[in-house]
Enzyme design. Structure first.
Site, PDB file in Angstrom:
ATOM      1  N   PRO A  58      -1.638  17.999  -8.542  1.00 18.27           N
ATOM      2  CA  PRO A  58      -2.505  17.818  -9.695  1.00 18.27           C
ATOM      3  C   PRO A  58      -3.782  17.021  -9.366  1.00 18.27           C
ATOM      4  O   PRO A  58      -3.799  16.259  -8.405  1.00 18.27           O
ATOM      5  CB  PRO A  58      -1.628  17.033 -10.670  1.00 18.27           C
ATOM      6  CG  PRO A  58      -0.460  16.577  -9.942  1.00 18.27           C
ATOM      7  CD  PRO A  58      -0.322  17.372  -8.708  1.00 18.27           C
ATOM      8  N   CYS A  61      -1.921  22.294   2.271  1.00 21.86           N
ATOM      9  CA  CYS A  61      -0.562  22.620   2.724  1.00 21.86           C
ATOM     10  C   CYS A  61       0.344  22.732   1.506  1.00 21.86           C
ATOM     11  O   CYS A  61      -0.114  22.602   0.376  1.00 21.86           O
ATOM     12  CB  CYS A  61      -0.069  21.517   3.655  1.00 21.86           C
ATOM     13  SG  CYS A  61      -0.459  19.886   3.051  1.00 21.86           S
ATOM     14  N   ARG A  72      -6.962  19.679   0.859  1.00 23.08           N
ATOM     15  CA  ARG A  72      -6.894  18.844  -0.346  1.00 23.08           C
ATOM     16  C   ARG A  72      -8.091  17.900  -0.422  1.00 23.08           C
ATOM     17  O   ARG A  72      -8.632  17.669  -1.490  1.00 23.08           O
ATOM     18  CB  ARG A  72      -5.584  18.036  -0.302  1.00 23.08           C
ATOM     19  CG  ARG A  72      -5.464  16.906  -1.293  1.00 23.08           C
ATOM     20  CD  ARG A  72      -5.088  17.390  -2.650  1.00 23.08           C
ATOM     21  NE  ARG A  72      -5.117  16.284  -3.616  1.00 23.08           N
ATOM     22  CZ  ARG A  72      -4.785  16.439  -4.887  1.00 23.08           C
ATOM     23  NH1 ARG A  72      -4.412  17.625  -5.320  1.00 23.08           N
ATOM     24  NH2 ARG A  72      -4.844  15.429  -5.727  1.00 23.08           N
ATOM     25  N   SER A  85      -3.823   7.056  -7.191  1.00 24.26           N
ATOM     26  CA  SER A  85      -4.156   8.110  -6.230  1.00 24.26           C
ATOM     27  C   SER A  85      -5.161   7.596  -5.199  1.00 24.26           C
ATOM     28  O   SER A  85      -6.180   6.992  -5.570  1.00 24.26           O
ATOM     29  CB  SER A  85      -4.759   9.299  -6.983  1.00 24.26           C
ATOM     30  OG  SER A  85      -5.459  10.145  -6.095  1.00 24.26           O
ATOM     31  N   VAL A  86      -4.911   7.847  -3.920  1.00 23.21           N
ATOM     32  CA  VAL A  86      -5.808   7.358  -2.860  1.00 23.21           C
ATOM     33  C   VAL A  86      -7.150   8.080  -2.957  1.00 23.21           C
ATOM     34  O   VAL A  86      -8.199   7.459  -3.131  1.00 23.21           O
ATOM     35  CB  VAL A  86      -5.185   7.568  -1.463  1.00 23.21           C
ATOM     36  CG1 VAL A  86      -6.126   7.080  -0.373  1.00 23.21           C
ATOM     37  CG2 VAL A  86      -3.842   6.857  -1.363  1.00 23.21           C
ATOM     38  N   THR A  87      -7.128   9.414  -2.919  1.00 22.76           N
ATOM     39  CA  THR A  87      -8.401  10.141  -2.990  1.00 22.76           C
ATOM     40  C   THR A  87      -8.992  10.034  -4.398  1.00 22.76           C
ATOM     41  O   THR A  87     -10.207  10.034  -4.560  1.00 22.76           O
ATOM     42  CB  THR A  87      -8.216  11.632  -2.637  1.00 22.76           C
ATOM     43  OG1 THR A  87      -7.117  12.139  -3.375  1.00 22.76           O
ATOM     44  CG2 THR A  87      -7.980  11.814  -1.145  1.00 22.76           C
ATOM     45  N   ASP A 138      -5.527  15.568 -12.164  1.00 25.31           N
ATOM     46  CA  ASP A 138      -5.858  14.972 -13.480  1.00 25.31           C
ATOM     47  C   ASP A 138      -6.520  13.602 -13.348  1.00 25.31           C
ATOM     48  O   ASP A 138      -7.374  13.239 -14.160  1.00 25.31           O
ATOM     49  CB  ASP A 138      -4.590  14.875 -14.340  1.00 25.31           C
ATOM     50  CG  ASP A 138      -3.505  14.057 -13.647  1.00 25.31           C
ATOM     51  OD1 ASP A 138      -3.037  14.487 -12.579  1.00 25.31           O
ATOM     52  OD2 ASP A 138      -3.178  12.967 -14.145  1.00 25.31           O
ATOM     53  N   ASN A 141      -7.757  10.172   7.513  1.00 26.40           N
ATOM     54  CA  ASN A 141      -7.915   9.926   6.079  1.00 26.40           C
ATOM     55  C   ASN A 141      -9.026   8.941   5.763  1.00 26.40           C
ATOM     56  O   ASN A 141      -9.683   9.063   4.722  1.00 26.40           O
ATOM     57  CB  ASN A 141      -6.582   9.495   5.472  1.00 26.40           C
ATOM     58  CG  ASN A 141      -5.599  10.671   5.468  1.00 26.40           C
ATOM     59  OD1 ASN A 141      -6.002  11.816   5.671  1.00 26.40           O
ATOM     60  ND2 ASN A 141      -4.333  10.379   5.265  1.00 26.40           N
ATOM     61  N   ARG A 184      -4.660  20.071  12.045  1.00 24.32           N
ATOM     62  CA  ARG A 184      -5.440  19.488  10.933  1.00 24.32           C
ATOM     63  C   ARG A 184      -5.468  17.975  11.054  1.00 24.32           C
ATOM     64  O   ARG A 184      -6.391  17.318  10.607  1.00 24.32           O
ATOM     65  CB  ARG A 184      -4.806  19.852   9.580  1.00 24.32           C
ATOM     66  CG  ARG A 184      -5.071  21.245   9.103  1.00 24.32           C
ATOM     67  CD  ARG A 184      -4.441  21.487   7.737  1.00 24.32           C
ATOM     68  NE  ARG A 184      -4.933  20.510   6.757  1.00 24.32           N
ATOM     69  CZ  ARG A 184      -4.277  20.193   5.656  1.00 24.32           C
ATOM     70  NH1 ARG A 184      -3.097  20.742   5.399  1.00 24.32           N
ATOM     71  NH2 ARG A 184      -4.779  19.321   4.818  1.00 24.32           N
TER      72      ARG A 184
HETATM   73  C1  EPZ Z   1      -3.784  10.795   0.310  1.00 24.60           C
HETATM   74  O1  EPZ Z   1      -3.632  11.988  -0.420  1.00 24.60           O
HETATM   75  C2  EPZ Z   1      -3.662  11.216   1.757  1.00 24.60           C
HETATM   76  N1  EPZ Z   1      -4.733  12.177   2.068  1.00 24.60           N
HETATM   77  C3  EPZ Z   1      -2.295  11.861   1.971  1.00 24.60           C
HETATM   78  O2  EPZ Z   1      -2.195  12.171   3.354  1.00 24.60           O
HETATM   79  C4  EPZ Z   1      -1.215  10.863   1.607  1.00 24.60           C
HETATM   80  O3  EPZ Z   1       0.037  11.488   1.715  1.00 24.60           O
HETATM   81  C5  EPZ Z   1      -1.422  10.399   0.159  1.00 24.60           C
HETATM   82  O4  EPZ Z   1      -2.742   9.861   0.000  1.00 24.60           O
HETATM   83  C6  EPZ Z   1      -0.427   9.325  -0.252  1.00 24.60           C
HETATM   84  O5  EPZ Z   1      -0.549   8.221   0.599  1.00 24.60           O
HETATM   85  C7  EPZ Z   1      -5.976  11.701   2.260  1.00 24.60           C
HETATM   86  O6  EPZ Z   1      -6.231  10.515   2.212  1.00 24.60           O
HETATM   87  C8  EPZ Z   1      -7.030  12.732   2.561  1.00 24.60           C
HETATM   88  P1  EPZ Z   1      -2.409  10.773  -3.933  1.00 24.60           P
HETATM   89  P2  EPZ Z   1      -3.934  12.019  -1.990  1.00 24.60           P
HETATM   90  O7  EPZ Z   1      -3.452  11.310  -4.839  1.00 24.60           O
HETATM   91  O8  EPZ Z   1      -4.980  11.032  -2.353  1.00 24.60           O
HETATM   92  C9  EPZ Z   1      -0.087  12.397  -7.609  1.00 24.60           C
HETATM   93  C10 EPZ Z   1      -1.777  13.511   5.196  1.00 24.60           C
HETATM   94  O9  EPZ Z   1      -0.737  13.987   5.635  1.00 24.60           O
HETATM   95  N2  EPZ Z   1      -1.400  12.723  -8.177  1.00 24.60           N
HETATM   96  O10 EPZ Z   1      -2.386   9.311  -3.632  1.00 24.60           O
HETATM   97  O11 EPZ Z   1      -4.146  13.434  -2.370  1.00 24.60           O
HETATM   98  C11 EPZ Z   1       0.240  13.298  -6.433  1.00 24.60           C
HETATM   99  O12 EPZ Z   1       0.800  14.512  -6.882  1.00 24.60           O
HETATM  100  C12 EPZ Z   1      -2.053  13.558   3.718  1.00 24.60           C
HETATM  101  O13 EPZ Z   1      -2.672  12.935   5.874  1.00 24.60           O
HETATM  102  C13 EPZ Z   1      -1.475  13.143  -9.501  1.00 24.60           C
HETATM  103  O14 EPZ Z   1      -0.452  13.272 -10.182  1.00 24.60           O
HETATM  104  O15 EPZ Z   1      -2.539  11.537  -2.561  1.00 24.60           O
HETATM  105  C14 EPZ Z   1       1.227  12.459  -5.668  1.00 24.60           C
HETATM  106  O16 EPZ Z   1       2.509  12.643  -6.251  1.00 24.60           O
HETATM  107  C15 EPZ Z   1      -0.949  14.282   2.969  1.00 24.60           C
HETATM  108  N3  EPZ Z   1      -2.685  13.435 -10.028  1.00 24.60           N
HETATM  109  C16 EPZ Z   1       0.770  11.022  -5.933  1.00 24.60           C
HETATM  110  O17 EPZ Z   1      -0.114  11.080  -7.050  1.00 24.60           O
HETATM  111  C17 EPZ Z   1      -3.841  13.304  -9.311  1.00 24.60           C
HETATM  112  O18 EPZ Z   1      -4.932  13.576  -9.871  1.00 24.60           O
HETATM  113  C18 EPZ Z   1       0.012  10.394  -4.785  1.00 24.60           C
HETATM  114  O19 EPZ Z   1      -0.994  11.300  -4.437  1.00 24.60           O
HETATM  115  C19 EPZ Z   1      -3.755  12.873  -7.982  1.00 24.60           C
HETATM  116  C20 EPZ Z   1      -2.526  12.586  -7.443  1.00 24.60           C
END
Ligand code: EPZ
Length: 409
Positions: free
Chosen positions: A105, A99, A75, A152-154, A107, A23, A390
């Site tokens: 989302p 996956c 993703r 959100s991390v990403t 947003d 990540n 992956r």
């Molecule tokens: C990162 O994903 C990681 N992936 C994920 O690891 C990890 O599970 C996740 O952070 C949480 O720690 C990478 O870093 C590439 P989020 P990310 O956006 O950024 C909601 C693995 O197994 N959300 O922080 O996609 C979302 O639905 C992967 O290595 C929105 O609602 O996760 C979730 O409920 C899986 N809208 C929550 O936020 C958005 O626009 C956290 O998601 C974005 C996210």
């Protein structure tokens, strides 16, 4: 399609080295689009998502466009959109997949880009029905004071990278505090960017008005905290003594304190952990949280450990919808897990697991199935192991070196 064939019952022992972080690398690699000329990325793990990211980025550098078929497979492809928009002023991209929890989302990204002056429209669907978006910034991108709806991390990483080339200052509030954000900030600042606040909930980026970064210092991928945590859980589940080397122990301190409470054998240094199963493992409650809380990516592996602990443990998955799908298959193996609501499950243990034919729904549940199969009686077949490849490099080879009876067929 490759499968893993696993025969349970062996006690593991030995040492394992943690690979580079999936990540941290996926978050940093798209930043290559912000540079004038080539920038190096070192210590990257040889896993499928990194190979896909390389393919995606070389396509963007060559043709200025995001390959929709590759992008919809994982993703993290969404991380290329911000830099592409900042660099080229436009981008066409699919709703990212990957996956079962992948099609979540976006947003947070869309709102951030709109606040920076971008215009986004739905541009129809691909042949496979994936939603495609068209984003452009006809008047360039301007810095803004933006609050993320969720940390959100990403989303945080993507908006930071977009802001680096914008005009003026961007303040990102309710930013993710995961280590991957700090590694990104440090990497970009070492190459001339001006970012502060990574690791806190407010990140500030001084925009460069389109002036690209000059390559100076390569990105050196840090150890993968989730791989380190996965191996620590595996050690507590099935090893006499497992030494996990080259890991940043402080990044998984929440997990380690839970393993301690559960009664696992644990010895920690700054960059290594020695872990082993104990005679008496007791059930503990776990709630997944944003960093530095218990990582959601360790929830499925930890659920397997709870099936072997004495008593009832509550697992509360607060980060994702639909990240408890693995309960059904673990129960088929003999676990006693009750789903209380879409976010909570109670695991009663210890329970005897028996080998089954399984399919990996996502990479972390896939690894959890391998772990369950390693302690189950008899033989298991695990399909769809692309999902495991992956995120875990050569996992079968490395587990075999610890004495696991696993082969790729
Ligand atoms: C990162 O994903 C990681 N992936 C994920 O690891 C990890 O599970 C996740 O952070 C949480 O720690 C990478 O870093 C590439 P989020 P990310 O956006 O950024 C909601 C693995 O197994 N959300 O922080 O996609 C979302 O639905 C992967 O290595 C929105 O609602 O996760 C979730 O409920 C899986 N809208 C929550 O936020 C958005 O626009 C956290 O998601 C974005 C996210």
């Amino acid at each position: 399609m490759d499968k893993f064939l696993v025969r349970g019952g062996n006690i593991l022992e030995g040492e394992i080295e943690v690979s580079g972080s999936k990540n941290a690398a996926l978050v940093a690699m798209p930043a290559s689009l912000l540079f004038k000329g080539k920038i190096d990325f070192l210590n990257l793990p040889e896993i499928e998502d990194i190979k896909r990211m390389r393919e995606l980025l070389s396509g963007i550098e060559a043709k200025g466009e995001i390959d929709l078929d590759i992008a919809k497979r994982f993703r993290a492809s969404i991380l290329t959109v911000g830099p592409a928009l900042a660099r080229f002023g436009k981008a066409v991209f699919p709703h990212p997949g990957g996956c079962v929890i992948g099609a979540r989302p976006i947003d947070v990204f869309l709102e951030g880009w709109e606040n920076m002056g971008a215009e986004i429209e739905a541009a129809g669907q691909t042949a496979h029905g994936t939603e495609v978006y068209n984003i452009k910034a006809p008047h360039g991108l301007r810095g803004c004071d933006h609050t993320l709806r969720v940390p959100s991390v990403t989303g945080t990483a993507g908006l930071i990278m977009t802001a680096v080339l914008a005009r003026g200052t961007t303040v990102l509030r309710n930013a993710a505090m995961e280590p991957e954000i700090a590694y990104l900030e440090e990497f970009l600042n070492r190459n001339g960017a001006k970012i502060t606040g990574a690791g806190t909930h407010t990140v500030i980026v001084e925009g460069r008005e389109g002036e690209l970064l000059i390559p100076k210092e390569p990105f050196i991928d840090p150890p993968d905290r989730i791989e380190a945590g996965s191996f620590a859980i595996l050690g507590a589940l099935a090893a006499k003594k497992l030494k996990i080397k080259n890991c940043n122990t402080h990044e998984i301190s929440s997990l380690l304190s839970v393993l301690q409470n559960a009664g696992a054998y644990l010895e920690t240094g700054t960059n290594y952990i020695v872990v082993g199963k104990s005679e008496h493992l007791n059930a503990v409650d776990v709630k997944t949280q944003v960093y530095p809380g218990f990582a959601t990516d360790l929830q499925a592996p930890f659920m397997v450990l709870l099936t072997q602990a004495e008593g009832q443990g509550l697992i509360h998955e607060t980060i994702f919808e639909g990240r408890l799908n693995h309960i059904e298959d673990l129960n088929r193996m003999g676990a006693k897990i009750a789903l209380c609501d879409p976010h909570r499950a109670i695991v009663s243990g210890p329970s005897k697991l028996r080998g089954k034919v399984l399919e990996s729904p996502d990479l972390r549940a896939g690894l959890a199935y391998v772990m369950a199969a390693l302690v189950a009686e008899g033989e298991s077949q695990i399909g769809n192991i692309y999902q495991i490849d992956r995120g875990y490099e050569r996992i079968d080879t490395r587990l075999r070196s610890l004495g696991a009876d696993i082969e790729r067929i």
